[in-house]
Each structure stands twice: as structure tokens, then as C-alpha cells.
Design a protein around this motif. Structure first.
Motif, mmCIF file in Angstrom:
data_model
loop_
_atom_site.group_PDB
_atom_site.id
_atom_site.type_symbol
_atom_site.label_atom_id
_atom_site.label_comp_id
_atom_site.label_asym_id
_atom_site.label_seq_id
_atom_site.Cartn_x
_atom_site.Cartn_y
_atom_site.Cartn_z
ATOM 1 N N THR A 28 12.749 -129.411 -83.791
ATOM 2 C CA THR A 28 12.540 -128.386 -84.814
ATOM 3 C C THR A 28 12.648 -128.951 -86.226
ATOM 4 O OG1 THR A 28 14.883 -127.742 -84.842
ATOM 5 C CG2 THR A 28 13.444 -126.583 -83.302
ATOM 6 N N ASN A 29 13.250 -130.124 -86.380
ATOM 7 C CA ASN A 29 13.411 -130.664 -87.738
ATOM 8 C C ASN A 29 12.928 -132.107 -87.896
ATOM 9 O OD1 ASN A 29 15.459 -132.148 -86.504
ATOM 10 N ND2 ASN A 29 17.113 -130.907 -87.353
ATOM 11 N N GLU A 30 12.361 -132.702 -86.835
ATOM 12 C CA GLU A 30 11.944 -134.101 -86.950
ATOM 13 C C GLU A 30 10.735 -134.273 -87.872
ATOM 14 O OE1 GLU A 30 11.046 -135.587 -83.069
ATOM 15 O OE2 GLU A 30 9.517 -134.087 -82.646
ATOM 16 N N TRP A 31 9.852 -133.274 -87.921
ATOM 17 C CA TRP A 31 8.693 -133.387 -88.811
ATOM 18 C C TRP A 31 9.141 -133.400 -90.276
ATOM 19 C CZ3 TRP A 31 3.723 -134.639 -88.197
ATOM 20 C CH2 TRP A 31 2.872 -134.455 -89.294
ATOM 21 N N GLU A 32 10.056 -132.535 -90.615
ATOM 22 C CA GLU A 32 10.591 -132.517 -91.984
ATOM 23 C C GLU A 32 11.284 -133.837 -92.302
ATOM 24 O OE1 GLU A 32 13.725 -129.935 -94.764
ATOM 25 O OE2 GLU A 32 13.383 -129.395 -92.668
ATOM 26 N N ALA A 33 11.980 -134.397 -91.310
ATOM 27 C CA ALA A 33 12.694 -135.656 -91.516
ATOM 28 C C ALA A 33 11.737 -136.800 -91.826
ATOM 29 C CB ALA A 33 13.537 -135.991 -90.286
ATOM 30 N N ILE A 34 10.621 -136.875 -91.114
ATOM 31 C CA ILE A 34 9.674 -137.963 -91.372
ATOM 32 C C ILE A 34 8.913 -137.726 -92.671
ATOM 33 C CG2 ILE A 34 7.719 -137.033 -90.070
ATOM 34 C CD1 ILE A 34 7.165 -139.896 -89.115
ATOM 35 N N GLN A 35 8.663 -136.480 -92.989
ATOM 36 C CA GLN A 35 8.017 -136.156 -94.262
ATOM 37 C C GLN A 35 8.862 -136.618 -95.440
ATOM 38 O OE1 GLN A 35 4.836 -135.112 -95.112
ATOM 39 N NE2 GLN A 35 5.031 -132.898 -95.160
ATOM 40 N N ASN A 36 10.171 -136.426 -95.324
ATOM 41 C CA ASN A 36 11.091 -136.760 -96.413
ATOM 42 C C ASN A 36 11.536 -138.213 -96.396
ATOM 43 O OD1 ASN A 36 10.945 -134.088 -97.216
ATOM 44 N ND2 ASN A 36 12.786 -133.483 -96.090
ATOM 45 N N GLY A 37 11.129 -138.955 -95.383
ATOM 46 C CA GLY A 37 11.525 -140.351 -95.303
ATOM 47 C C GLY A 37 12.926 -140.565 -94.775
ATOM 48 N N ASN A 38 13.497 -139.527 -94.154
ATOM 49 C CA ASN A 38 14.834 -139.671 -93.565
ATOM 50 C C ASN A 38 14.784 -140.409 -92.231
ATOM 51 O OD1 ASN A 38 16.008 -138.260 -95.699
ATOM 52 N ND2 ASN A 38 15.616 -136.279 -94.718
ATOM 53 N N VAL A 39 13.594 -140.549 -91.696
ATOM 54 C CA VAL A 39 13.358 -141.319 -90.485
ATOM 55 C C VAL A 39 11.963 -141.905 -90.623
ATOM 56 C CG1 VAL A 39 12.420 -139.370 -89.183
ATOM 57 C CG2 VAL A 39 13.481 -141.258 -87.961
#
Length: 371
Positions: free
Chosen positions: A109-120
Motif C-alpha cells: 500500500t505504500n511501496e509506490w510512494e516510497a519509490i517515488q520519493n526515493g526512500n527505496v
């Protein structure tokens, strides 16, 4: 000693002093000139076109954080591990891939936001989950769209896959490739499912895909979109009656402990889009990008072969469980499911577009006879 003798000695020793002084001075000047020349030479070397930026990687190790939500002993988990090994080998350890499985870093539910933000740096979500953001990706969820493994490969590596990977516009995400898992099966805790009427009023966990939701609507079943790593708990407390998944996921997550009825329906294919953070990717040298792409290509081919083997292995293991009843759809039963889901194609054409839908039909016609 007279004055002439003293003057003579003074001149001799004084001359020695002067000679030594000039020798020392000559050494100092020579050293300074050499340093300047050598320094200029080094700068010239740095500025030449022959400088190998591969050496740049030796100065600092690059870490790629790769987050995914399934177990390590699944097709995606094993392919990710293979990819990490290949990247390290091809870059002599300059790039390392740290894998975070089972949603330990980010969940679906939050991995897309994480990759968008460069957190992963990398993720590999199920293609169904991408369709929530990019509706055209729903084409990969159409029921019975790809009748054989060869058909899936043609979809992923051909026109459909290339179009979808290029469809991530206005994002910080770059689509790299597709990874393979297997065909989805139905499980539930109520009774054996053979025909569409058997799911009437049952409640299923599904991935957040408009196409999948419409499939279950067409056969009068209700649905809840739940994170993958929350599925077991919801099966355990009977919040949901059933779910759809590959055998490798059903077995590795032990869904069968609360889902005694398994229907081998092969009604859809579960695969993954492999994504990387675009600013991170663009920061890499061409050499490092090429090494990652080579590792990814090799890992993808490896994963495609082993995904079939793993799902077959887990099917055999599941059949050994006394608590599980497995039903394989007959040809006649499968045709009834296909008929029940024809309306899904009509409804999704306006979203997916005629061009991609025509490609699906072409692949179906090509491989249906080999099913």
C-alpha cells in the motif's frame, strides 16, 4: 699564522660554503619544477577522453534497496535474490542490492510512494496493483487472457509489455521489465468451487485492480481489497471467505490452513512489474546501468524457468495435505467461467483501448489451441 694565510683559508672555506649553498638551492628548485610538471600531467590525464569512469565505482559502494512483499521462497523472492547476486558479481562488489522481503520495509500500500520519493530504489509490485494508478495495466488481469506460459512471455516482452512500461509518465519511476510467478487459483473456506454460481455471495480478498473487482462482480461475489501481508489474518478471523493467488503464494503464506478448498482454475496470471527510482537510475554511470540491465535480463530468464518449477513443486506439496481438497476445472467448467466473464472485456475496452485489446485477442487466438 700571518694575514695572507688567514685570507687564503677564508676564501677556500667560504667558497665551499657558497658551492654547497648553490647545490642545495639547485635541488630545491628542481624539486619544485618537477612537482609543478607532474601536477600538470596528472590534471591532463584526468581530463582526457580515455578516463575510465568504471574506476569511479571503486571509491564508493552503491547500495540498492529492493523492497517486496512476498516470502523469499517464492518466484519473486528467488528471482530478486538471483538478481542481487548477479549485480554484485558483474560490478565486482561496487553495487550491492539489499533485499527487504515480506513487506519488512514497505508493504504493497505504500511501496509506490516510497519509490517515488526515493526512500527505496527498487520495487516489484504485482501488475494488478499498478493498474490502480495506470488503468491500462489492467489488461494483464483480464480473465483467461493468456492461455499458456508462452503467451504470457509474448505479452510481457512484446507490444503489450513495452507499451505498459512506457506508460509511467509524470513519475519518478522507470519501468525496467516484468517478472514471472504463475497462474492464479481460487481458495475458500466454504465449499468446493466448480462453477461461477459457486462463488455467489462469497466474500473474496482481491488486489486493488478494477478489472479483478469487475470479474467478481460479474459472478455476484463481494470483494475487499486488502494488503497481501494482511491476508492471512483476515482469513484466520473469517473476515473473508476466500482469495485468489498462485500456489507458491498460497503455500508459502500457509493460506491453506484456513482455506481447505482449492480450485485449480488458472483464470488469470500473476506477474510483477520491476521498477527503479528514476533520479537514482539517471545518477548512475552508463557502465553501472549496463551492468544492472545485464543482471536483470539474466535474472528474469532464470526466474521465468524456475517460477513454473516452483509452482509445480508447491502444487505437489499441497496435494499431500490431508486438510486440503483440490479440484481441477474440467474443460467444460472452464468454458462456463470464460462465458461468465465475457462482459469484463467489453467494459474494459474503453479504458484499455482497442489497440492493446486487439493484441490480447491476437495472442489468445495464437495460443488457445495449445492450452
Amino acid at each position: 699564522m700571518n694575514d695572507h694565510t688567514l685570507n687564503f683559508l677564508y676564501l677556500v672555506h667560504g667558497g665551499n660554503y657558497l658551492r654547497n649553498f648553490f647545490i642545495i638551492l639547485t635541488f630545491i628548485i628542481t624539486g619544485l619544477v618537477s612537482a609543478v610538471v607532474i601536477g600538470i600531467d596528472f590534471e591532463t590525464i584526468r581530463g582526457t577522453d580515455d578516463y575510465d569512469d568504471e574506476q569511479e565505482g571503486l571509491r564508493e559502494q552503491i547500495i540498492i534497496r529492493f523492497s517486496h512483499v512476498v516470502a523469499t521462497d517464492t518466484p519473486k523472492g528467488q528471482t530478486a535474490r538471483k538478481f542481487a547476486q548477479l549485480v554484485e558479481a558483474k560490478t565486482n562488489g561496487r553495487i550491492k542490492v539489499h533485499i527487504y522481503a515480506n513487506g519488512s520495509l514497505y508493504n504493497d500500500t505504500n511501496e509506490w510512494e516510497a519509490i517515488q520519493n526515493g526512500n527505496v530504489e527498487m520495487i516489484a509490485p504485482a501488475t494488478a496493483k499498478v493498474s490502480e494508478l495506470f488503468p491500462k495495466w489492467g489488461i494483464l488481469d483480464l480473465p483467461y487472457a493468456f492461455p499458456t506460459h508462452e503467451a504470457v512471455t509474448e505479452a510481457y516482452e512484446g507490444k503489450i509489455g513495452k507499451t505498459l512500461l512506457a506508460n509511467l509518465h509524470n513519475t519518478n519511476v522507470k519501468g525496467l521489465t516484468f517478472w514471472y510467478n504463475g497462474y492464479k487459483q481460487l481458495t475458500n473456506q466454504v465449499h468446493v468451487i466448480k462453477l461461477p454460481d459457486d462463488v455467489n455471495r462469497l466474500h473474496f480478498r482481491i488486489m486493488p485492480s478494477p478489472v479483478i473487482k469487475e470479474q467478481f462482480n460479474q459472478v455476484h461475489a463481494s470483494t475487499s481489497s486488502l494488503p497481501f501481508n494482511k491476508t492471512y489474518q483476515n482469513l484466520e478471523v473469517h473476515f473473508i471467505d476466500g482469495q485468489e493467488n498462485t500456489i507458491s503464494n498460497i503455500y508459502s503464506k500457509k493460506f491453506y490452513e484456513h482455506q481447505p478448498f482449492v480450485t485449480m482454475s488458472n483464470h488469470g496470471y500473476l506477474g510483477y512489474g520491476v521498477f527503479i527510482n528514476k533520479p537514482f537510475w539517471e545518477s548512475l554511470s552508463e557502465y553501472n546501468q549496463s551492468a544492472i540491465q545485464a543482471a536483470l535480463s539474466e535474472a528474469t530468464d532464470w526466474g521465468k524457468r524456475h517460477a513454473i518449477e516452483m509452482n509445480d513443486h508447491y502444487t505437489r506439496e499441497l496435494r499431500k495435505k490431508d486438510v486440503v481438497t483440490i479440484h481441477f476445472l474440467t474443460t467444460r467448467e472452464r468454458e462456463q467461467w470464460k462465458n461468465a466473464w465475457k462482459a469484463v472485456y467489453d467494459q474494459m475496452t474503453t479504458i484499455i483501448g482497442n489497440e492493446l485489446m486487439d493484441e490480447v485477442h491476437r495472442i489468445q487466438n495464437k495460443y488457445n489451441s495449445r492450452e
